[in-house]
Design an enzyme around this catalytic site. Structure first.
Site, PDB file in Angstrom:
ATOM      1  N   ASP A  26       1.013  -1.196  -0.140  1.00 25.12           N
ATOM      2  CA  ASP A  26       0.021  -0.124   0.043  1.00 25.12           C
ATOM      3  C   ASP A  26       0.872   1.226   0.157  1.00 25.12           C
ATOM      4  O   ASP A  26       2.045   1.153   0.115  1.00 25.12           O
ATOM      5  CB  ASP A  26      -0.998   0.027   1.202  1.00 25.12           C
ATOM      6  CG  ASP A  26      -0.093  -0.399   2.566  1.00 25.12           C
ATOM      7  OD1 ASP A  26       1.122  -0.190   2.494  1.00 25.12           O
ATOM      8  OD2 ASP A  26      -0.831  -1.139   3.466  1.00 25.12           O
ATOM      9  N   ASP A  28       1.513   5.037   1.607  1.00 26.35           N
ATOM     10  CA  ASP A  28       1.101   6.238   2.390  1.00 26.35           C
ATOM     11  C   ASP A  28       1.737   7.341   2.056  1.00 26.35           C
ATOM     12  O   ASP A  28       2.917   7.345   1.413  1.00 26.35           O
ATOM     13  CB  ASP A  28       1.727   5.873   3.756  1.00 26.35           C
ATOM     14  CG  ASP A  28       1.241   4.586   4.548  1.00 26.35           C
ATOM     15  OD1 ASP A  28       0.142   4.265   4.271  1.00 26.35           O
ATOM     16  OD2 ASP A  28       1.727   3.793   5.321  1.00 26.35           O
ATOM     17  N   ASP A 103      10.173   5.699  13.100  1.00 24.30           N
ATOM     18  CA  ASP A 103      10.747   4.861  14.017  1.00 24.30           C
ATOM     19  C   ASP A 103      12.058   4.386  13.347  1.00 24.30           C
ATOM     20  O   ASP A 103      13.092   4.849  14.153  1.00 24.30           O
ATOM     21  CB  ASP A 103      10.013   3.460  14.251  1.00 24.30           C
ATOM     22  CG  ASP A 103       9.372   2.598  12.982  1.00 24.30           C
ATOM     23  OD1 ASP A 103       9.433   3.205  11.707  1.00 24.30           O
ATOM     24  OD2 ASP A 103       8.847   1.643  13.291  1.00 24.30           O
TER      25      ASP A 103
HETATM   26  P1  ATP Z   1       4.636  -2.730   6.445  1.00 22.94           P
HETATM   27  O1  ATP Z   1       3.702  -2.111   5.819  1.00 22.94           O
HETATM   28  O2  ATP Z   1       5.459  -3.641   5.885  1.00 22.94           O
HETATM   29  O3  ATP Z   1       4.026  -3.317   7.884  1.00 22.94           O
HETATM   30  P2  ATP Z   1       5.451  -0.179   7.068  1.00 22.94           P
HETATM   31  O4  ATP Z   1       6.806   0.205   7.483  1.00 22.94           O
HETATM   32  O5  ATP Z   1       4.797   0.386   6.027  1.00 22.94           O
HETATM   33  O6  ATP Z   1       5.531  -1.688   7.064  1.00 22.94           O
HETATM   34  P3  ATP Z   1       3.157   0.810   8.875  1.00 22.94           P
HETATM   35  O7  ATP Z   1       2.833   0.093  10.036  1.00 22.94           O
HETATM   36  O8  ATP Z   1       2.636   0.502   7.792  1.00 22.94           O
HETATM   37  O9  ATP Z   1       4.742   0.091   8.480  1.00 22.94           O
HETATM   38  O10 ATP Z   1       3.631   2.201   9.153  1.00 22.94           O
HETATM   39  C1  ATP Z   1       3.920   3.045   7.817  1.00 22.94           C
HETATM   40  C2  ATP Z   1       5.047   4.063   8.325  1.00 22.94           C
HETATM   41  O11 ATP Z   1       4.652   4.682   9.651  1.00 22.94           O
HETATM   42  C3  ATP Z   1       6.494   3.448   8.933  1.00 22.94           C
HETATM   43  O12 ATP Z   1       7.177   3.139   7.547  1.00 22.94           O
HETATM   44  C4  ATP Z   1       6.999   4.205   9.875  1.00 22.94           C
HETATM   45  O13 ATP Z   1       7.417   5.524   9.121  1.00 22.94           O
HETATM   46  C5  ATP Z   1       5.881   4.877  10.564  1.00 22.94           C
HETATM   47  N1  ATP Z   1       5.349   3.955  11.789  1.00 22.94           N
HETATM   48  C6  ATP Z   1       4.708   3.144  11.899  1.00 22.94           C
HETATM   49  N2  ATP Z   1       4.563   2.546  13.188  1.00 22.94           N
HETATM   50  C7  ATP Z   1       5.548   3.489  13.810  1.00 22.94           C
HETATM   51  C8  ATP Z   1       5.613   3.354  15.283  1.00 22.94           C
HETATM   52  N3  ATP Z   1       5.351   2.655  15.950  1.00 22.94           N
HETATM   53  N4  ATP Z   1       6.495   4.541  15.468  1.00 22.94           N
HETATM   54  C9  ATP Z   1       7.080   5.277  14.953  1.00 22.94           C
HETATM   55  N5  ATP Z   1       6.775   5.316  13.304  1.00 22.94           N
HETATM   56  C10 ATP Z   1       5.892   4.264  12.975  1.00 22.94           C
HETATM   57 MG    MG Z   2       2.594  -0.066   5.269  1.00 24.65          MG
END
Ligand code: ATP
Ligand code: MG
Length: 396
Positions: A26, A28, A103
Site C-alpha cells: 500500500d 502512504d 521509527d
Molecule cells: P509494513 O507495511 O510492511 O507493515 P510499514 O513500514 O509500512 O511496514 P506501517 O505500520 O504500515 O509499517 O507504518 C507506516 C510508516 O509509519 C512506517 O514506515 C513508519 O515510518 C511509520 N510508523 C509506523 N509505526 C510506527 C511507530 N510505532 N513509531 C514510529 N513510526 C511508525
Molecule cells: Mg505500510
C-alpha cells in the site's frame, strides 16, 4: 496534492519496499496539507481517526492513507505514562520533523513521485543499502515511547532481512516487559503482521533471538534462554505451512494460527485434567477455555477467531472416536477441514496419529466439500485481512 500547491510525498514502508525492489502493499502519503485541506482536494475522501486524523483517499481501487506532517512530541504538547510511553501527540510539523518521529531510518524516506527525488534526513538510504535497521534517535527513549517498536524491529528483521545495529539491538531483551502495557488489541494486530504475511517462521526466529516470544505467548513453556519459548516440531511446521499458503495466495486465518501457537499448553493442560478424571472432551473444553483466557491478557483474539480456535481443539479428541457410526457427523461440521488439517499437523509431533490421519483422509473420499449455497441470513465468513490503517501511531 502537489497540483493544489501542497508538499506531498510517498513515505514510509512503500518507499523502502520500492528501493528493495519489492512491490509495496500500500502507499502512504505525507503532506503539508491539513486533513480538511486534503478533503478540499479529494472531496470524496474519508477522514478517519479521532485523535490523530488522516484522510483515506481511494484511487483506482487502491486505498491511500494521506497524513499531515507531524511534529515532535514534547512534554508541552503530548502526554506520557509513567514509563515514558507517549499517549497523545498530534502536532503538525514540517517534513523534516515528520521524518525524525518515525521509527527506523529505513522507514523515514520521502519520495517525490513527480521528480523522483528522495528526501532522506536520517540516513535511511545508506542504512537500507547496508541492510541495517537503526532507530532514529536514542533507541532506549524511542522504545520507551512506543514499545511496539520492539516487535516491529523483529518483524523487519524477518520480513526484510535487515539486521539491527548494536545500539538498536542491545536494549530489546531488557525492555521487552514494557510490551505488557500495550493494549492487547494492538498486539493482536502485530501478531497477525508477524505470522500471517509470509514470513512467520522467520518472525518466530527473530522473536526468539531478541527474547520477545515469552512476552507474546506467556503460557508456552520456557525454552532455552531468556525470553525464549519451547518450539516443538508441530509449531515449526505450522508456521512453514502458513508461509507457504501466503506464497500461494491461499487464505490464512488467525484462528488456525493461534490453535497451533497455543496447542502445547492446551494439550498439556487437558492431559492433566484427564488424569484427574475428566472425560477427554470435557478436558479439552476446559483447557481451551483456560488457555485462551490466559492469552487474551497478552494479545487480544477477537471472538470470531477464538471460537474457531476452540472448535479446532475440541474436535481433536472426537477424531479418536471412530467406532460406531457417530464419527460421520464430524465430516459435515463447518470446521471439519480446519480441524482435520490440525490433526495432520499434530502427527508431526506424535507419529502414532498417522493411522488416524489416514482414516480421516479416506473418510473424505467421495465427499463434496464445496461450500454450501449460502442462505440469505447467513453472514459471509470473515477471514483475517490486514487492517487498512498503516499510519504510524505511537499510541494507536
Ligand atoms: P509494513 O507495511 O510492511 O507493515 P510499514 O513500514 O509500512 O511496514 P506501517 O505500520 O504500515 O509499517 O507504518 C507506516 C510508516 O509509519 C512506517 O514506515 C513508519 O515510518 C511509520 N510508523 C509506523 N509505526 C510506527 C511507530 N510505532 N513509531 C514510529 N513510526 C511508525
Ligand atoms: Mg505500510
Amino acid at each position: 496534492m502537489q497540483n493544489a500547491g501542497y508538499e506531498a510525498y510517498i513515505v514510509g514502508g512503500s518507499v523502502r519496499d520500492l528501493l528493495l525492489g519489492k512491490a509495496p502493499k500500500d502507499f502512504d502519503v505525507a503532506t503539508s496539507a491539513t486533513p480538511e485541506e486534503v478533503q478540499d482536494v479529494f472531496p470524496r475522501c474519508r477522514l478517519i481517526g479521532r485523535r490523530f486524523r488522516l484522510a483515506h483517499v481511494r484511487k483506482g481501487g487502491a486505498l491511500i492513507e494521506v497524513a499531515t506532517f507531524r511534529g515532535q512530541a514534547t512534554p508541552e504538547n503530548s502526554q506520557e505514562d509513567h514509563n515514558g510511553r507517549i499517549l497523545r501527540d498530534n502536532v503538525f510539523g514540517s517534513v523534516e520533523e515528520d521524518a525524525i518521529r518515525r521509527d527506523f531510518t529505513i522507514n523515514a524516506m520521502f519520495l517525490d513521485p513527480v521528480s523522483g527525488d528522495i528526501r532522506d534526513y536520517v540516513g535511511g538510504y545508506e542504512d537500507l543499502a547496508k541492510r541495517r535497521l537503526r532507530l532514529i534517535g536514542d533507541p532506549v527513549t524511542r522504545y520507551r515511547e512506543d514499545p511496539v517498536r520492539l516487535l516491529r524491529a523483529a518483524r523487519f528483521v524477518a520480513k526484510l532481512g535487515v539486521e539491527p545495529d548494536e545500539e538498536s539491538a542491545a536494549p530489546i531483551r531488557k525492555m521487552a516487559p514494557l510490551l505488557k502495557d500495550i493494549p492487547p488489541a494492538r498486539l493482536f494486530e502485530e501478531v497477525c503482521k508477524l505470522f500471517l504475511t509470509g514470513h512467520g517462521s522467520r518472525s518466530m526466529e527473530a522473536l526468539q533471538r531478541f527474547g520477545l516470544s515469552t512476552i507474546l505467548f506467556p503460557s508456552l513453556k520456557k525454552g532455552n534462554g531468556p525470553g525464549k519459548v519451547l518450539m516443538g516440531p508441530m509449531l515449526k511446521k505450522a508456521l512453514e505451512n502458513t508461509d507457504e499458503r501466503v506464497r500461494d495466495s491461499k487464505p490464512v486465518t488467525p484462528a488456525f494460527l493461534f490453535a497451533a501457537l497455543l496447542w502445547q499448553p492446551v494439550r498439556d493442560r487437558s492431559r492433566a485434567l484427564v488424569g484427574k478424571g475428566e472425560s477427554e472432551f470435557n478436558a479439552m473444553m476446559l483447557a481451551s477455555e483456560e488457555v485462551i483466557y490466559a492469552q487474551v491478557g497478552s494479545t487480544a483474539i477477537p471472538r470470531r477467531f477464538s471460537a474457531v480456535t476452540r472448535q479446532i481443539w475440541t474436535t481433536q479428541p472426537r477424531f479418536a472416536k471412530i467406532r460406531g457410526k457417530r464419527w460421520r457427523r464430524i465430516l459435515h461440521e463447518p470446521r471439519f477441514r480446519a480441524a482435520y488439517d490440525f490433526l495432520l499437523l499434530r502427527a508431526y509431533e506424535d507419529p502414532s496419529l498417522s493411522e488416524l490421519c489416514e482414516f480421516w483422509t479416506k473418510a473424505q473420499v467421495g465427499m463434496d466439500f464445496s461450500p454450501p449455497a449460502r442462505s440469505k441470513r447467513e453472514r459471509p465468513r470473515r477471514r483475517y485481512r490486514r487492517s487498512g490503517s498503516s499510519q504510524s501511531g505511537s499510541t494507536r
